[in-house]
Scaffold this active site. Structure first.
Site, short mmCIF file in Angstrom:
data_model
loop_
_atom_site.label_atom_id
_atom_site.label_comp_id
_atom_site.label_asym_id
_atom_site.label_seq_id
_atom_site.Cartn_x
_atom_site.Cartn_y
_atom_site.Cartn_z
N GLN B 112 68.11 76.39 -48.27
CA GLN B 112 67.41 76.76 -47.04
C GLN B 112 66.94 75.58 -46.22
O GLN B 112 66.04 75.69 -45.42
CB GLN B 112 66.25 77.68 -47.40
CG GLN B 112 66.81 78.98 -47.98
CD GLN B 112 65.78 79.82 -48.66
OE1 GLN B 112 64.69 79.35 -48.93
NE2 GLN B 112 66.12 81.05 -48.95
N ASN B 241 58.43 77.31 -43.61
CA ASN B 241 59.60 78.11 -43.96
C ASN B 241 60.68 77.35 -44.68
O ASN B 241 61.09 76.28 -44.27
CB ASN B 241 60.21 78.66 -42.68
CG ASN B 241 59.64 80.00 -42.35
OD1 ASN B 241 59.42 80.79 -43.25
ND2 ASN B 241 59.38 80.26 -41.10
N CYS B 242 61.18 77.98 -45.72
CA CYS B 242 62.45 77.57 -46.30
C CYS B 242 63.34 78.79 -46.12
O CYS B 242 63.32 79.70 -46.93
CB CYS B 242 62.29 77.24 -47.77
SG CYS B 242 61.18 75.87 -48.03
N VAL B 243 64.08 78.83 -45.05
CA VAL B 243 64.92 79.97 -44.74
C VAL B 243 66.04 79.43 -43.87
O VAL B 243 65.94 78.30 -43.40
CB VAL B 243 64.08 81.08 -44.05
CG1 VAL B 243 63.61 80.67 -42.69
CG2 VAL B 243 64.79 82.41 -43.99
#
Lengths: 348, 428
Positions: B112, B241-243
């Site tokens: 991600q 965020n890790c996306v």
């Protein structure tokens, strides 16, 4: 030297006969037949129809996969640079045959292919994503208009020229999304559209909302105690190390793995391939996504007879619906062949 | 609420004994930053590098991008609840080092994090190929738990961005932008002939490393609420965020939210822009129902005629977007939607995971599945083989000569759903 073009038509346009001759088997002729004459003229000096393949509509429809392979071989023998199909106007079986051939030619030969149909021809809905289909009238009265448009688009494709929008080229919208850089940022475009909508002025959405397939669930299982249950997941659980390299997003494949002998999945033997969620807890205990432990307990308790010894897995993250549909259909056939009665689908 | 953004233009980065700006150059004292960040015991090693527009440089894997800002006047400090106290912000004067950015890197979730190319075809798609980037290469202590690793990287980026701007407080602004929003009492009486509208700002909050922070609060634990547009400019919202890289809203794009800017430009002319509502994108159905109903209830309490709604992420949050849309429309408001697409590499699949007929005004930032070839770069900051596992890549994305073939999904900000790029899509 001009480009070599092959033309596909049905028994009617070949002058062989109507419905009574619709079971006519595929055959080839050198040069043009029927509407091929006008198409050939429209192609001018740059391309030439070197051969025509003819097939009866009923013959084609009776086994589309088989006939399509058969016709493809006949087309291939002419060593074509491109193929023209029809036009089929509003003839349903003819349109479907042209569409199926367009799909096969695009995939197998990878050469330009153009057909022509009335927008309501069922061949359009089935195959518009596979090939360019020039919009025509509903009957052969529209031949005069269809021919130059088909020839013009085919020549563009042959020469590698940029193909314009559906309205500019006269083809039916294929439903393919193509990226481009606009003049303004998406934020500004959205505010512009918002203002138009607020004022009641006409505006054009950049993406018409899709309509989804809805699947009705099957009736519940009556005799649960005697049924075999399988686990299938889009949560990416796979043997540790992801041996088949299922992608973290936009998966191009699914995996089939044995759980023979497993009463419990652990971080020592399984993990997730999924890139759309925090994998910490799934990696820590893969049963959280693929509940083999609980299923084994229920199997022992006799809630159902047997947990199927294989599970199927893919990654649902950003995976195209077309791929997911394909995986689903294949997995369902395998499960059915293995005598599975019910499936528990887990996501993330 | 009135905020002046004092923008100091940065065209170049250079190492220096003192962190300061002079004639468009941001001089950076490397040691001071390394010392400051090394105090975090979760990090074993901190390294700094530069990546400038036009250079043959690839940064991979990128976690977040932050713009250097600090308060000059007014209450509170930048990134409240994160690196400053939780006092509210959004008033007074804020210094902006425009053209500079802090880029944080690290193999956190691996899938991600994303790519920034400073030149070549990839640079056309990435907003952060055009900024002068100070890259933080952060190495965590062995076996650092992922959530701690994310927090360490997040704080390092915010601290460094704040530090850079603080050091340049004496600089003269090249230009000053002013944003002013009256209190509701006045706002509701202003421009009676114009429709009253707000911006419904959806924040990724699926949890488990898909987090957004508002004044230091995890957005998934909040009910939808009102926020001042100028608070956002002072870093009240930061990304954790890790996306997928292409459509997570980086902290930089929150700070510079173009929807707010573009709505402000039409305020008083085409509509009366009365406010911003933030809402979350939690995973459970109950949360989705609660947040969408509550957001629309807030909009109705204010008495709005329209809502512009932006999404963050894709798939699961499409359901939140659609609920927000039809609930607003069915209660009499007009909506416009800002999203992106996952139509497959061939563009042939449907682009959203949910839909409603009311979503008839939809702008998209492009198809994130479209494949791009990124030619080799002379210099790599980070780990190029991450391309094989990143979301948007596959086993074999990295060729032996350094070429990377990936979906746009892997490029930071490529299909920003705040509309931060000019990318879009059309149907053929």
């Amino acid at each position: 030297m001009s480009y070599r073009v092959v033309h596909y038509i049905n028994q009617f346009f070949a002058g062989i006969g109507g419905e009574e001759k619709a079971d006519y088997a595929p055959e080839t002729r050198e040069g043009v037949v029927g509407p091929g004459m006008a198409l050939n003229a429209a192609l001018g000096n740059e391309a030439e129809i070197v051969g025509t393949v003819i097939c009866g509509d009923t013959y084609f429809a009776s086994d589309m996969a088989k006939t399509s392979a058969e016709v493809l071989e006949l087309i291939r023998k002419f060593e074509p640079d491109a193929v023209l199909l029809g036009p089929a106007f509003n003839a349903g079986r003819y349109g479907s045959a042209c569409g199926a051939m367009g799909d096969a030619i695009s995939k197998e030969l990878g050469i330009p292919v153009v057909s022509g149909m009335f927008p309501e021809n069922p061949g359009v809905e089935m195959y518009r994503k596979s090939l360019y289909i020039i919009e025509t009238a509903d009957s052969a009265r529209g031949m005069g208009k269809a021919v130059p448009a088909m020839a013009k688009l085919l020549l563009k494709l042959l020469k590698g020229e940029k193909v314009g929008l559906p309205a500019e080229e006269g083809y039916i919208e294929r439903g393919l999304r193509i990226n481009k850089f606009f003049e303004t940022m998406a934020s500004e475009r959205c505010v512009d559209m918002f203002v138009k909508k607020l004022k009641g002025e006409p505006f054009e959405t950049e993406y018409p909302m899709p309509v989804f397939d809805r699947v009705d669930p099957n009736p519940p299982i009556v005799d649960m105690a005697n049924s075999t249950v399988a686990l299938v997941t889009s949560g990416g659980i796979c043997p540790k190390g992801n041996p088949d390299h299922i992608e973290a997003s936009s998966a191009s494949k699914y995996g089939e793995y044995s759980i023979e002998g497993f009463d419990d999945l652990t971080s020592a033997d399984h993990c997730t391939a999924h890139g759309g969620y925090d994998a910490t807890y799934a990696d820590d205990d893969p049963d959280r996504v693929l509940p083999v432990d609980v299923m084994r307990e229920m199997e022992k308790e006799g809630v159902f007879k047997k947990l199927h010894n294989k599970f199927y897995t893919t990654v649902g993250n950003g995976t195209a619906v077309a791929s997911a549909k394909k995986f689903g259909a294949e997995i369902a056939l395998k499960l059915k062949a293995d005598g599975v009665d019910a499936v528990i689908l887990t996501s993330t | 609420m009135k905020l002046e953004l004092h923008k100091v233009k940065v065209n170049k980065l250079a190492w220096g004994d003192k962190t300061e700006t002079k004639d468009g150059v941001l001089y950076v004292n490397r040691l001071e930053i390394v010392d400051m960040l090394s105090s975090d015991e979760r990090l074993v090693k901190v390294d700094l590098d530069f990546a400038m527009p036009g250079e043959s440089v690839r940064i991979i894997p990128v976690k977040d991008v932050v713009e250097p800002r600090c308060k000059l006047e007014g209450k509170g400090g930048i990134f409240p609840g994160m690196v400053s106290d939780v006092e509210t912000v959004g008033e007074g004067k804020t210094l902006v080092l425009e053209g500079a950015a802090v880029v944080t890197t690290g193999k956190i979730v691996r899938f991600q994090e994303g790519i920034i190319d400073m030149s070549g075809p990839g640079a056309d798609y990435c907003p952060y190929s055009k900024t002068c980037n100070l890259v933080l290469v952060l190495e965590p202590v062995a076996d650092l738990e992922k959530h701690d690793h994310e927090a360490a990287c997040r704080l390092a980026g915010l601290k460094t961005a704040s530090y850079l701007a603080e050091c340049c407080k004496g600089a003269t602004a090249d230009n000053v932008e002013t944003y002013e929003f009256p209190a509701f009492r006045e706002a509701m009486h202003a421009y009676p002939e114009l429709p009253k509208v707000a911006y419904l700002y959806m924040l990724q909050s699926q949890g488990l490393l898909h987090d957004t922070w508002v004044y230091g609060v995890d957005a998934k634990q909040t009910l939808p609420t009102l926020i001042g547009a100028t608070e956002v400019m002072d870093g009240a919202i930061v990304s954790g965020n890790c996306v997928s890289a292409c459509d997570k809203n980086n902290t930089y794009s929150h700070q510079n939210n173009p929807v707010i800017k573009d709505m402000y430009a039409r305020h008083g002319k085409d509509f009366n822009f009365v406010g911003v509502i933030i809402t979350n994108e939690n995973v459970t159905l109950a949360d989705k129902k609660r947040s969408s109903s509550y957001s629309i209830k807030l909009a109705n309490m204010i008495g709005l005629d329209g809502l512009l709604i932006s999404e963050e992420g894709f798939g699961n949050p499409d359901a939140d977007l659609i609920m927000n849309c039809w609930k607003a429309e069915r209660s009499g408001m007009k909506t416009a939607l800002l999203t992106d697409e996952y139509a497959g590499q061939d563009g042939a699949s449907q682009s959203l995971a949910d839909s409603c007929p009311e979503g008839d005004a939809c702008v998209t930032a492009g198809n994130a599945n479209e494949v791009i070839t990124l030619p080799p770069m002379e210099k790599i900051i980070g780990y190029p083989d991450e391309a094989n596992v990143i979301a948007g890549g596959w086993d074999g994305s990295l060729a032996s000569d350094g070429t990377i073939t990936v979906e746009l999904q892997a490029i930071i900000g490529a299909t920003s759903e705040l509309g931060f790029t000019k990318l879009g899509a059309y149907t053929v």
